[in-house]
Motif scaffolding. Structure first.
Motif, mmCIF file in Angstrom:
data_model
loop_
_atom_site.group_PDB
_atom_site.id
_atom_site.type_symbol
_atom_site.label_atom_id
_atom_site.label_comp_id
_atom_site.label_asym_id
_atom_site.label_seq_id
_atom_site.Cartn_x
_atom_site.Cartn_y
_atom_site.Cartn_z
ATOM 1 N N CYS A 19 45.005 40.963 46.656
ATOM 2 C CA CYS A 19 43.366 40.635 46.230
ATOM 3 C C CYS A 19 42.391 39.727 47.426
ATOM 4 C CB CYS A 19 42.365 41.071 45.178
ATOM 5 S SG CYS A 19 40.400 40.685 45.159
ATOM 6 N N CYS A 22 40.770 36.904 44.475
ATOM 7 C CA CYS A 22 40.894 36.230 42.984
ATOM 8 C C CYS A 22 42.978 36.416 43.570
ATOM 9 C CB CYS A 22 41.463 37.096 41.886
ATOM 10 S SG CYS A 22 42.336 39.090 42.239
ATOM 11 N N CYS A 38 40.159 45.659 42.499
ATOM 12 C CA CYS A 38 40.717 44.882 41.860
ATOM 13 C C CYS A 38 41.008 44.788 40.351
ATOM 14 C CB CYS A 38 40.485 43.517 42.842
ATOM 15 S SG CYS A 38 41.061 42.419 42.305
ATOM 16 N N CYS A 41 39.791 41.124 39.151
ATOM 17 C CA CYS A 41 38.608 40.138 39.397
ATOM 18 C C CYS A 41 37.593 41.887 39.214
ATOM 19 C CB CYS A 41 38.635 39.568 40.623
ATOM 20 S SG CYS A 41 38.719 40.517 42.092
HETATM 21 ZN ZN LIG Z 1 40.633 40.538 42.533
#
Ligand SMILES: [Zn+2]
Length: 126
Positions: A19, A22, A38, A41
């Motif tokens: 991602c 994050c 994701c 996050c």
């Molecule tokens: Zn993420």
């Protein structure tokens, strides 16, 4: 996202298939299909797609490597043409399969870092 939040390097996130926000959650749900959200996050990735943007980079890189390898095979090793064709085909397929998801992830992460979507605005939902 606030401006004070630290951006991770696209090489540390997208290139590794993670991602872009994050760096932990997976970017892909299958080989080249970007996940909708994701898992870590909750970044909305459903609208994000690098399109065919990774292909020119792959073509130039793999073309240069395979061309050099082909010249080396022919001039230095003296391999028969069918051996060279077989090895170059396999090398090209393997390199493309390895580099395509990494390059696409890198482009998606760069779009996130630079807040550049297809509309000129960040398409990521915060
Ligand atoms: Zn993420």
């Amino acid at each position: 996202m606030s401006d004070s939040e630290i951006m991770l390097s696209p090489w540390q996130t997208g290139f590794r298939g993670r991602c872009p926000r994050c760096g932990e959650g997976r970017l892909y749900k299958s080989f080249l299909n970007v996940t909708d959200q994701c898992a870590v996050c909750d970044l909305d990735l459903s609208k994000e797609d690098a399109g065919d943007g990774a292909v020119p980079f792959i073509v130039f890189l793999v073309g240069a490597v395979c061309s050099g390898f082909g010249v080396w095979l022919h001039l230095v090793v003296g391999a028969p043409i069918w051996v060279a064709a077989l090895l170059l085909t396999l090398l090209c397929i393997i390199l493309v399969l390895i580099l395509l998801p990494k390059t696409k992830g890198l482009l998606i992460a760069l779009q996130y870092v630079n807040r550049a979507g297809d509309t000129g605005q960040n398409t990521f939902e915060d």
